[in-house]
Design a protein around this motif. Sequence first.
Motif, PDB file in Angstrom:
ATOM      1  N   ALA A 132       0.643  -0.864   0.354  1.00 34.73           N
ATOM      2  CA  ALA A 132       0.108  -0.294   0.016  1.00 34.73           C
ATOM      3  C   ALA A 132       1.274   1.670   0.151  1.00 34.73           C
ATOM      4  O   ALA A 132       0.581   2.553  -0.722  1.00 34.73           O
ATOM      5  CB  ALA A 132      -0.546  -0.143   1.282  1.00 34.73           C
ATOM      6  N   ALA A 133       2.035   1.195   0.856  1.00 37.11           N
ATOM      7  CA  ALA A 133       2.535   2.576   0.806  1.00 37.11           C
ATOM      8  C   ALA A 133       3.390   2.631  -0.639  1.00 37.11           C
ATOM      9  O   ALA A 133       3.835   3.460  -0.785  1.00 37.11           O
ATOM     10  CB  ALA A 133       3.928   2.226   2.203  1.00 37.11           C
ATOM     11  N   LEU A 134       4.121   0.939  -0.936  1.00 37.54           N
ATOM     12  CA  LEU A 134       4.760   2.005  -2.276  1.00 37.54           C
ATOM     13  C   LEU A 134       3.581   2.005  -3.242  1.00 37.54           C
ATOM     14  O   LEU A 134       4.101   2.731  -4.918  1.00 37.54           O
ATOM     15  CB  LEU A 134       5.135   0.132  -3.133  1.00 37.54           C
ATOM     16  N   ARG A 135       2.338   1.665  -3.660  1.00 35.07           N
ATOM     17  CA  ARG A 135       1.088   2.004  -4.490  1.00 35.07           C
ATOM     18  C   ARG A 135       0.712   3.845  -3.990  1.00 35.07           C
ATOM     19  O   ARG A 135       0.641   4.414  -5.061  1.00 35.07           O
ATOM     20  CB  ARG A 135       0.017   1.702  -4.667  1.00 35.07           C
ATOM     21  N   LYS A 136       1.459   3.864  -2.698  1.00 39.66           N
ATOM     22  CA  LYS A 136       1.170   5.941  -2.888  1.00 39.66           C
ATOM     23  C   LYS A 136       2.850   6.628  -3.033  1.00 39.66           C
ATOM     24  O   LYS A 136       2.627   8.012  -3.855  1.00 39.66           O
ATOM     25  CB  LYS A 136       1.156   5.649  -1.752  1.00 39.66           C
ATOM     26  N   LEU A 137       3.516   5.408  -3.339  1.00 39.33           N
ATOM     27  CA  LEU A 137       5.053   6.444  -4.173  1.00 39.33           C
ATOM     28  C   LEU A 137       4.668   6.503  -5.377  1.00 39.33           C
ATOM     29  O   LEU A 137       5.869   6.956  -6.219  1.00 39.33           O
ATOM     30  CB  LEU A 137       6.066   5.629  -3.584  1.00 39.33           C
ATOM     31  N   LEU A 138       4.761   5.532  -6.022  1.00 42.67           N
ATOM     32  CA  LEU A 138       4.745   4.988  -7.478  1.00 42.67           C
ATOM     33  C   LEU A 138       2.679   4.967  -8.407  1.00 42.67           C
ATOM     34  O   LEU A 138       2.517   4.540  -7.432  1.00 42.67           O
ATOM     35  CB  LEU A 138       5.077   3.795  -7.679  1.00 42.67           C
ATOM     36  N   PRO A 139       2.839   5.520  -9.411  1.00 42.56           N
ATOM     37  CA  PRO A 139       3.931   6.157 -10.437  1.00 42.56           C
ATOM     38  C   PRO A 139       4.227   7.776 -10.087  1.00 42.56           C
ATOM     39  O   PRO A 139       3.642   7.984  -9.198  1.00 42.56           O
ATOM     40  CB  PRO A 139       3.108   6.168 -11.927  1.00 42.56           C
TER      41      PRO A 139
END
Length: 280
Positions: A132-139
């Motif tokens: 979930a944190a990764l999806r907030k950072l990218l794209p």
Amino acid sequence: MDRRAFVLAALALLAPAAMAGKAPPLMLAEVYRRGLPLADYWVSEKYDGVRGYWDGKQLWTRGGERIAAPAWFTAALPAIPMDGELWAGRGRFAHAVSTARSDKPVDAAWREMRFMVFDLPASPGDFTTRLAALRKLLPITEAPWIVAVPQLRATTDEDLQALLDKTVRMGGEGLMLHRGGSLYRAERNNDLVKVKPFEDADARVVSYVPGRGKHAGRMGAMWVETEDGKRFKLGTGFSDAEREKPPAIGSWVSYRYNGTNPSGLPRFARFLRERPDLGD
């Protein structure tokens, strides 16, 4: 803890090992076996490229070698550790390796590369939380080559096999399973599992066996050693060119095999390819 303090703490914890030229602390995958409970797993494509570890400032290979990426390629990356694959597309492993290992980055080659990010090693929580944190950072708008790996929920063995077959038909290498409830542990474990149409693994070259008959005057076979110290001989799968100029002693290679015998050694092991990206 505020975001800046968290970033600094994460870098202090994880970056020094890589920045000292040592292998970064990566989670490594086990091999999928039918019957694994899939309820808490995420599934994604297994990208056939070079494992890339971003320590917040610099890219490193799995073996701890600095990757000389162009400044523009990494400029937009956040200052937190990221785990992923440097990938040039399906069936383009050789391009990914040669590009990532070049001491002098070639812009044209790097324009064909993507950093497929699948985890945030220093972020708190289990994999589902980190995802979930990764999806907030990218794209990142200004860096479309930095991609969050698409993740779907796994279901049954049969559905997983169907997805594997589809992925392989499209030129993919296989699938990866990530257990949603897992913490990031720098070791090989069943929280991360690879699913492929064949079994394969890596080993280090320790010696050669001279060829005979049609292979006289060149390599006939090679002795290799696995990560856990098992030694066995690879004698098939080589092209004539590879027998003339075999992988150097001390280098890493990949091999395919069909299960293991009672001693734990691989059955019907055959050479697949050299793995310069795993070098020390």
